[in-house]
Each structure stands twice: as C-alpha cells, then as structure tokens.
Design a protein around this motif. Structure first.
Motif, mmCIF file in Angstrom:
data_model
loop_
_atom_site.group_PDB
_atom_site.id
_atom_site.type_symbol
_atom_site.label_atom_id
_atom_site.label_comp_id
_atom_site.label_asym_id
_atom_site.label_seq_id
_atom_site.Cartn_x
_atom_site.Cartn_y
_atom_site.Cartn_z
ATOM 1 N N VAL A 297 43.418 45.248 31.525
ATOM 2 C CA VAL A 297 43.426 44.789 32.909
ATOM 3 C C VAL A 297 42.124 45.194 33.589
ATOM 4 C CG1 VAL A 297 44.597 44.938 35.135
ATOM 5 C CG2 VAL A 297 45.935 44.966 33.011
ATOM 6 N N ASP A 298 41.446 44.212 34.161
ATOM 7 C CA ASP A 298 40.235 44.447 34.960
ATOM 8 C C ASP A 298 40.639 44.409 36.431
ATOM 9 O OD1 ASP A 298 37.834 44.527 36.261
ATOM 10 O OD2 ASP A 298 37.050 42.658 35.411
ATOM 11 N N PRO A 299 40.596 45.541 37.138
ATOM 12 C CA PRO A 299 41.029 45.547 38.549
ATOM 13 C C PRO A 299 40.220 44.623 39.441
ATOM 14 C CG PRO A 299 40.862 47.785 37.687
ATOM 15 C CD PRO A 299 40.226 46.884 36.675
ATOM 16 N N ASP A 300 38.982 44.303 39.043
ATOM 17 C CA ASP A 300 38.145 43.437 39.875
ATOM 18 C C ASP A 300 38.377 41.954 39.619
ATOM 19 O OD1 ASP A 300 36.832 45.542 41.204
ATOM 20 O OD2 ASP A 300 35.547 45.867 39.453
ATOM 21 N N ALA A 301 39.118 41.643 38.552
ATOM 22 C CA ALA A 301 39.400 40.241 38.249
ATOM 23 C C ALA A 301 40.430 39.692 39.228
ATOM 24 C CB ALA A 301 39.896 40.104 36.814
#
Length: 586
Positions: A297-301
C-alpha cells in the motif's frame, strides 16, 4: 464415488482442517453451514419436495460418511437411500416467522454424527398461502460455501423442469471427480508452479501473531447493511477504478486494514473455491481454500490506484488457488497450529443471480459459512431491497481483542470515502468516528499522570509494598503475587548484573514463550537499567537472527526451548518455574 463402505478414500487437504478442528470440540456446531431461500409466490409444495428428493439423489456429498482407519481420517460413501424432505406447516401458528426461526436455530445448533450421518438436512417451512421457506444445512466436511450456491441453482432447474414437463439439464457432477482432481493435482507440474508462485509472493512476509488461548469454536457476530443507493455508488467507483464491485469490497478490506494498523505490507485471507475448470464448478463438495492476499500500500496513491493493485493481486490468487494453505504455511516456516490464517478474512459471496423456481424468484439468506477463525472475518452477501449484508465475525474467544462494533464502523467509513469524492489519497481515508477519535487522540494520549520522578521500576516496587499479596500475573492456572514476582525479579536482576555483566544502557534480546518467567525477565531488566527488545518465538529463525544482527544485540535471554534457534554469542537461560526460586544459569 462407489457406494460401498469399504471403498475408503483419504480426506482432501481442505477436509483435514475441518476434521481435526471438529475433533478438538466434538460438541461445537460451528462447522454447520447453511441458510434458507424464501419464495413468495405460487409454489407447488409437493412438487418442490419431489425436486428436493431428486437433488439429494444427484448430490453425492449427501452419502459421505467420515471415520478413522488406523488413526488416519478417511471418507466413504454410504448406501443410496431414498430421501423424503420434511415439511413443517406453520401457517396456523401465532407467529409463523418466529416459529421458523426457532426451528432453524435449533437445527443449526445440532452436531451430526460424522460416521453414521446424515450430515445434512432439508426442511420446507410453510409460512403462508404463497410463502415457502427452504432451509438447508450441511456439515463443512461434505460441502463448502460454493456448494450451497450450486445446489440452489440446481434445485431451481429441477423444479422448473418438473413444473413445465421439460428436461432439467445436466446433473451435478460426482463428488469422486472432485477428489480425483485433487489427487491428480498433488503430483502435477501445476502444483510445482503454484508452489514457486507462492514462494515468490510471500518472500519476507511476516507471520501474523497468534491470539492467546484456545478458540471457543463459537461465533461472535456484528451485522450491518449497505443500502441499494450506496451499492450503486460502489459500482460506480468500480467503473472509475476499472475493477469489479466485488474487487472494490476486497480492496476496502485492504484499505481498512492499512488505516487501522498503519501496515504498508497488508496481508488478508482470501477464500477461494479451489475449482478452476467448468466441470469442477458443477460438483458439490469440500474444495474451498483460504490463501493470502498480499498488497503493498502506497499512502500517497489514490484509492482508485490502490483498487487496481488489489484487483491484480486477486486475479493472481485465483489463478493459483489450488495450492493448499496449510502446505503454504509449512513452506513459510510459520507455526502450523491449525488455527492461524494470513490475516483478516474478506469473503464476497454476493452477486449471483437469484435462483428461480418456475416463475418465482428465490431470495437467499446465508446463515453460516461453516467455519471460524481467530482473526476478523468480513463476509458480504446479498441483502434486502437490492443492497448488501455485511457480517463481521470472529471466534467468540477473541471477541474482546477484536472489537467487532469498532471494525463495523470503521469499515463503513472506508466505504463512505470510496463513494464520495474522486481521487482521494489513501492517507486521507479516516477510519475513526467522533467517539473513537476522542478516545485515541485525547484520552489515550493524556499522559499527565502525577508520578514525580518515579520510574517504572520504582512504581512496580511501590505496588509490591502496598499490595504484596494481590495477584500480579495470571498464567494458565498459576497466580503470582506482587511479592513473589518482585522477589523473583530481584533475584534475576542480581544475577544479570553480577554474573552476566549486564549494565545500564545495554540492549538485550528476550526470546521467551509466554509465561510468568517472561514477565519476571522484563521486570528484572528494568531493574538493571538495560533496555530490551522482545523477540517473538513465532517468527522464523532467519528473522530472529536478522533482528539481532541489525540491532547489534549480542546478549539474549531465552529458555531451553529456543536456545538452538539463535546465534547470539551470549545466551542467558531461564528456568520455567520461578516459584521454586531456581536461580537462572548462564
């Protein structure tokens, strides 16, 4: 499968887990799966009963019986016997709906005899002139959740054909075909490819910690609903993200886990049917599997981008779904305790066209999927009025540590975000409502406690002075008082300082099974002024040693169960029984 009791076959990998879990608690009804289908319209009840008789004759799982041969679980097919469904006419009762619920609840609580059978039941409940409820129940050893959907569709085909005087189409496949496919897969090149795939996917994955205590094999449950309007909004989000709405719900589970735990490497447990071919999808039986869904999981995506990543991971799992979960756990070197899965379970069972019986549509209601787990389960089924039903479940033994009401609220907050503004970053998804926000941000962070210059060590010793005979630690049936715990910790601290050379500021590893001695060790270390890091015995050996190396830990306190697992140059052993004042030995 031949109809002779002497023709025994071993249990499949999926069946073995259920067999041993049922043996753990023979009186538990948790492995009953089932539900009911409600029909509102002109149904010919005798004809419906005839259709059920024909369905049972086609369904080879209804003849399955289970036993042990030389201590090894086995299954065989009992002789074929005509089946006559039971019919209960509740039309003249004061409250037909309540009477039906009472009958169904009582039956779901029964535990069938695995060797003598029958392991299933069909019951027709007449609730009104044009109201019929078909209730069905089957033990999870004989059928999985997919089988229930298959039987609903097939019964609709048979009844419709009988009512119209036409052919009912191809019969259900024999359960032996499903077992034969498992046998062929066990020695196939496909299994080797699946094993290599899972080895790559799970490289470096962390083993979820086991929950303390044995499972109760009973279900704790919270139920909620998604309205038809919100369901439509979820489908619109799926179109925007380029994924199916089922994948959106699975992705919501990934997002929910990430935002509640902060983990960027999210592991969920994903139930699959274990059937890849069209022929296998017409065979009732127990073939279900639960495999890991691992998503970075990329929090900025954006949430849309995360859903696309989830959809890709789901597709890969489905293509490699026959590799047995228990075998994968062994490959990973994780503890094979028979309970552990890969994380919270997300199971989307909604979306199939409702079965039709002549011109009458049936409304299906799932009561149980026939299993339990130590972690959170999120099960989505068809709900009323074109919406969805969401069940949040956990084994009742862990209901305190898995707050279902809190998970229910936070999961729905995730859904609210997905159906709101477009292109919301993952990091901005809020899973806390007002009450929980105040608890976490204000109450739990309120650290203004008047302790002066006291340390953890002196606070504990103060408690031992004012309440020496109060219980400080409970482990299994052992109750240790503050006085005894403090005495044992003082003794161990003296040994660590004067014999092992531990000094203030040292970083010490603690590799110990959960016990009173473990608590004693941590308190003793605070008395020496040393810092410590706890090493989880459930972790693989390679991870334990990597942790030691990265943190430059050269001294480890452990017990004799784990001495061989680590390569630290200085090991300090503790005895298991601190109540006899045994001195630890280096």
């Amino acid at each position: 499968m031949p109809g002779q009791e002497t023709d025994r076959r071993p249990l499949s990998a999926a069946q073995l887990g259920v067999w041993y879990a049922q043996r753990l608690d023979p009186a538990s009804p948790v492995f009953n799966q089932g539900g009911h289908v409600d029909l509102h319209g002109p149904i010919d009840v005798p004809l419906f009963a005839e259709a059920l008789s024909r369905l049972v004759a086609e369904d080879g799982t209804t003849r399955l019986r289970f036993t042990e041969a030389g201590g090894v679980p086995a299954q065989f097919a009992a002789a074929v016997e005509p089946y006559v469904p039971e019919i209960a006419d509740l039309r003249d009762t004061p409250d037909p709906e309540a009477a039906a619920r009472e009958l169904i609840d009582a039956d779901m609580a029964t535990v069938p005899d695995l060797e003598q059978g029958p392991l299933f039941r069909h019951l027709l409940l007449r609730l009104g002139e044009d109201r019929l409820r078909w209730y069905y129940r089957a033990h999870h050893l004989m059928q999985d959740g997919f089988s229930g959907h298959l039987l609903q569709r097939r019964l609709g085909e048979i009844y419709t054909a009988l009512a119209g005087g036409t052919e009912s189409g191809p019969a259900l496949g024999p359960v032996s075909a499903l077992l034969d496919q498992h046998d062929v897969y066990r020695d196939s090149a496909a299994r080797k490819k699946d094993r290599a795939f899972w080895s790559r996917v799970m490289e470096g994955a962390e083993c979820p910690p086991a929950r303390a205590g044995r499972p109760a094999l009973r279900i704790a449950r919270e139920i909620s609903f998604i309205s038809s309007e919100q369901f439509a909004a979820l489908r619109e989000f799926g179109v925007r993200a380029g994924v199916s709405w089922q994948q959106v719900l699975i992705g919501a589970g990934v997002l929910h886990q990430h935002r509640r735990t902060g983990a960027r490497d999210v592991l969920l447990s994903l139930p699959v049917t274990g059937r890849l071919t069209p022929a296998a999808r017409r065979v009732p039986g127990m073939s279900a599997n639960v495999l890991p869904l691992r998503v970075a999981v990329d929090p900025d995506a954006t949430c849309e981008a995360l859903m696309a990543r989830v959809a890709s991971a789901v597709l890969r799992v489905q293509w490699h779904q026959r590799y047995d979960a228990s075998e994968l756990i062994r490959d990973l070197g994780w503890p094979a305790d028979g309970r552990r899965q890969f994380g919270p379970v997300v199971n989307v069972l909604a979306g199939d066209a409702p079965p039709r019986f002549g011109g009458v549509p049936g409304t299906a209601h799932l009561l149980s999927t026939g299993g339990t787990a130590e972690d959170l389960g999120i099960t989505v089924t068809d709900g009323p009025d074109g919406g969805l039903r969401v069940d949040f479940t956990v084994d009742a033994a862990y209901a305190d540590s898995v707050p279902l009401a809190s998970h229910r609220r936070s999961f729905h907050r995730v859904l609210d975000t997905l159906t709101g503004d477009a292109d919301v970053p993952v990091r901005e998804v809020d899973v806390l409502d007002g009450v929980e926000w105040g608890l976490v941000v204000e109450e739990w962070n309120n650290t203004a406690v008047p302790i002066g210059q006291e340390t953890l060590n002196t606070l504990f010793e103060h408690q031992a002075r004012i309440h020496p005979d109060h219980t400080a630690v409970i482990f299994n049936d052992e109750h240790t008082t503050y006085r005894r715990l403090n005495e044992n910790a003082n003794r161990l601290a003296h040994h660590l300082t004067h014999c092992a050379g531990i000094r203030r500021g040292d970083l010490i590893g603690v590799l110990h099974d959960r016990s009173t001695t473990f608590a004693t060790t941590l308190i003793a270390l605070t008395k020496t002024g040393a810092a410590y890091t706890v090493l989880d015995p459930d972790f693989p050996d390679t991870r334990l040693n990597t942790t030691l190396t990265r943190n430059h830990i050269t001294t480890v306190i452990t017990d004799t169960n784990h001495t061989h697992r680590i390569t630290a140059p200085h090991l300090i052993h503790t005895d298991h029984d601190t109540h006899h004042h045994n001195h630890p030995a280096t």
